[in-house]
Design a protein around this motif. Structure first.
Motif, short mmCIF file in Angstrom:
data_model
loop_
_atom_site.label_atom_id
_atom_site.label_comp_id
_atom_site.label_asym_id
_atom_site.label_seq_id
_atom_site.Cartn_x
_atom_site.Cartn_y
_atom_site.Cartn_z
N GLU A 116 66.43 45.48 61.43
CA GLU A 116 66.01 44.08 61.41
C GLU A 116 66.41 43.34 60.13
O GLU A 116 66.93 42.23 60.18
CB GLU A 116 64.50 43.98 61.60
CG GLU A 116 64.02 44.38 62.99
CD GLU A 116 64.38 43.33 64.04
OE1 GLU A 116 64.57 42.16 63.67
OE2 GLU A 116 64.44 43.69 65.23
N ASP A 117 66.15 43.93 58.99
CA ASP A 117 66.32 43.20 57.73
C ASP A 117 67.44 43.73 56.84
O ASP A 117 68.15 42.97 56.20
CB ASP A 117 65.00 43.23 56.94
CG ASP A 117 63.87 42.56 57.70
OD1 ASP A 117 64.10 41.47 58.25
OD2 ASP A 117 62.77 43.14 57.75
N GLY A 118 67.59 45.02 56.77
CA GLY A 118 68.61 45.59 55.91
C GLY A 118 68.71 47.09 56.11
O GLY A 118 67.88 47.71 56.76
N LEU A 119 69.75 47.66 55.53
CA LEU A 119 70.00 49.09 55.66
C LEU A 119 70.53 49.63 54.34
O LEU A 119 71.53 49.12 53.80
CB LEU A 119 71.02 49.35 56.78
CG LEU A 119 71.54 50.78 56.92
CD1 LEU A 119 70.41 51.73 57.32
CD2 LEU A 119 72.68 50.84 57.94
N GLN A 120 69.88 50.64 53.80
CA GLN A 120 70.33 51.30 52.58
C GLN A 120 71.06 52.58 52.94
O GLN A 120 70.53 53.43 53.67
CB GLN A 120 69.14 51.62 51.68
CG GLN A 120 69.52 52.22 50.34
CD GLN A 120 69.80 51.18 49.28
OE1 GLN A 120 69.12 50.17 49.21
NE2 GLN A 120 70.78 51.43 48.43
N VAL A 121 72.30 52.74 52.46
CA VAL A 121 73.06 53.97 52.63
C VAL A 121 73.60 54.36 51.26
O VAL A 121 74.45 53.65 50.71
CB VAL A 121 74.22 53.83 53.64
CG1 VAL A 121 74.92 55.17 53.81
CG2 VAL A 121 73.72 53.30 54.97
N ASP A 122 73.10 55.44 50.70
CA ASP A 122 73.47 55.86 49.34
C ASP A 122 73.27 54.70 48.37
O ASP A 122 72.18 54.15 48.29
CB ASP A 122 74.90 56.40 49.32
CG ASP A 122 75.06 57.66 50.18
OD1 ASP A 122 74.04 58.27 50.55
OD2 ASP A 122 76.21 58.02 50.50
N ASN A 123 74.33 54.29 47.66
CA ASN A 123 74.20 53.22 46.67
C ASN A 123 74.49 51.83 47.22
O ASN A 123 74.54 50.86 46.45
CB ASN A 123 75.15 53.48 45.49
CG ASN A 123 74.75 54.70 44.69
OD1 ASN A 123 73.57 54.96 44.51
ND2 ASN A 123 75.74 55.44 44.21
N LEU A 124 74.69 51.72 48.53
CA LEU A 124 75.02 50.43 49.11
C LEU A 124 73.88 49.93 49.99
O LEU A 124 73.30 50.70 50.76
CB LEU A 124 76.31 50.52 49.93
CG LEU A 124 77.56 51.01 49.19
CD1 LEU A 124 78.77 50.96 50.11
CD2 LEU A 124 77.81 50.20 47.93
N TYR A 125 73.60 48.64 49.89
CA TYR A 125 72.56 48.00 50.70
C TYR A 125 73.20 46.92 51.54
O TYR A 125 73.88 46.02 51.01
CB TYR A 125 71.48 47.41 49.80
CG TYR A 125 70.33 46.78 50.57
CD1 TYR A 125 69.35 47.56 51.14
CD2 TYR A 125 70.26 45.39 50.72
CE1 TYR A 125 68.30 46.99 51.85
CE2 TYR A 125 69.22 44.81 51.43
CZ TYR A 125 68.24 45.62 51.99
OH TYR A 125 67.21 45.04 52.69
N PHE A 126 73.01 46.99 52.85
CA PHE A 126 73.64 46.06 53.78
C PHE A 126 72.61 45.10 54.35
O PHE A 126 71.57 45.52 54.86
CB PHE A 126 74.30 46.84 54.93
CG PHE A 126 75.34 47.82 54.48
CD1 PHE A 126 76.67 47.43 54.31
CD2 PHE A 126 75.00 49.15 54.22
CE1 PHE A 126 77.63 48.34 53.89
CE2 PHE A 126 75.96 50.06 53.80
CZ PHE A 126 77.27 49.66 53.63
N THR A 127 72.90 43.81 54.29
CA THR A 127 72.06 42.80 54.89
C THR A 127 72.94 41.60 55.23
O THR A 127 74.02 41.44 54.66
CB THR A 127 70.89 42.40 53.98
OG1 THR A 127 69.97 41.58 54.70
CG2 THR A 127 71.37 41.67 52.75
N HIS A 128 72.50 40.77 56.16
CA HIS A 128 73.38 39.69 56.63
C HIS A 128 73.57 38.60 55.58
O HIS A 128 74.69 38.23 55.24
CB HIS A 128 72.83 39.09 57.92
CG HIS A 128 73.72 38.04 58.51
ND1 HIS A 128 75.06 38.27 58.79
CD2 HIS A 128 73.47 36.75 58.86
CE1 HIS A 128 75.59 37.17 59.29
NE2 HIS A 128 74.67 36.24 59.35
#
Length: 217
Positions: free
Chosen positions: A127-139
């Motif tokens: 819904e809001d964001g996704l953390q994968v290792d050192n990267l954070y993904f959000t729109h």
């Protein structure tokens, strides 16, 4: 040169002229603003946009998936343009060619399908964001509390380049700054924002044509 590499908080991403980033570590293809269903949405509302727009975008995505040997496709928002329509049905049929690929969506402001529809399409939704290792993904860029480098989309960034004799061109781009990367819109059926980041200090643009990518210092 049709791609370039950047270091995002210790994670290496390959930026491609085909409007995606590739994370080799996870064999992850990263895109934003694919806007699947946009052409059908316009046709439904009386604006005759050819269906070939969707076909070309999906053909390009298939080629990228195969050439990068991707295991995951992550869309950082606005995967779909509006509600379920005939273009989404085309995508569903196309996706059946990739049963081994994991599809992930971090929802954007245009993503309005129901949870049941996302599940039916085989898409994991955050819904809001996704953390994968050192990267954070959000729109959109709301990463004040993110733990790591932030990757967003939403604004469809571009650059305006003016040459001699009043000649000018607008090109899509990636926008890199401290702790933040903005992805270009993947869909070919989108406009360009050439204003939001132009006056900001400490910004680096990776702008591209169909065949070559260029980076500002």
């Amino acid at each position: 040169m049709n791609s370039t590499e950047i270091n995002c908080n210790g994670e290496i991403l390959q930026l491609s002229v085909h409007r995606v980033a590739f994370w080799e570590k996870h064999r992850m293809l990263i895109a934003s603003d694919t806007h699947l269903g946009k052409s059908a949405y316009f046709r439904k509302n009386g604006i005759q946009i050819p269906s070939g727009v969707l076909t070309a975008d999906l053909r390009r995505l298939q080629s990228l998936t195969e050439s990068f040997n991707a295991k995951t496709i992550l869309v950082v928002g606005d995967m779909f343009h509006h509600d379920f329509n005939s273009d989404v049905e085309v995508f569903k049929n196309w996706k059946q060619n990739f049963p081994h690929i994991r599809f992930i969506l971090v929802k954007g402001n245009h993503d309005r399908l129901s949870q049941k529809q996302y599940a039916h399409l085989g898409i994991e939704v955050f819904e809001d964001g996704l953390q994968v290792d050192n990267l954070y993904f959000t729109h959109a860029f709301t990463c004040a509390n993110a733990d790591g480098f932030c990757i967003t989309g939403h604004v469809h960034p571009g650059v305006y380049i003016q040459g001699k004799a009043n000649q000018a061109i607008r090109l899509p781009c990636f926008v890199e700054s401290a702790g933040h990367l903005v992805l270009p819109a993947y869909s070919s059926f989108t406009g360009l924002d050439t204003n939001t980041y132009q006056q900001k200090a400490g910004v680096r643009f990776h702008y591209f044509t169909e065949k070559s990518i260029f980076s500002t210092r």
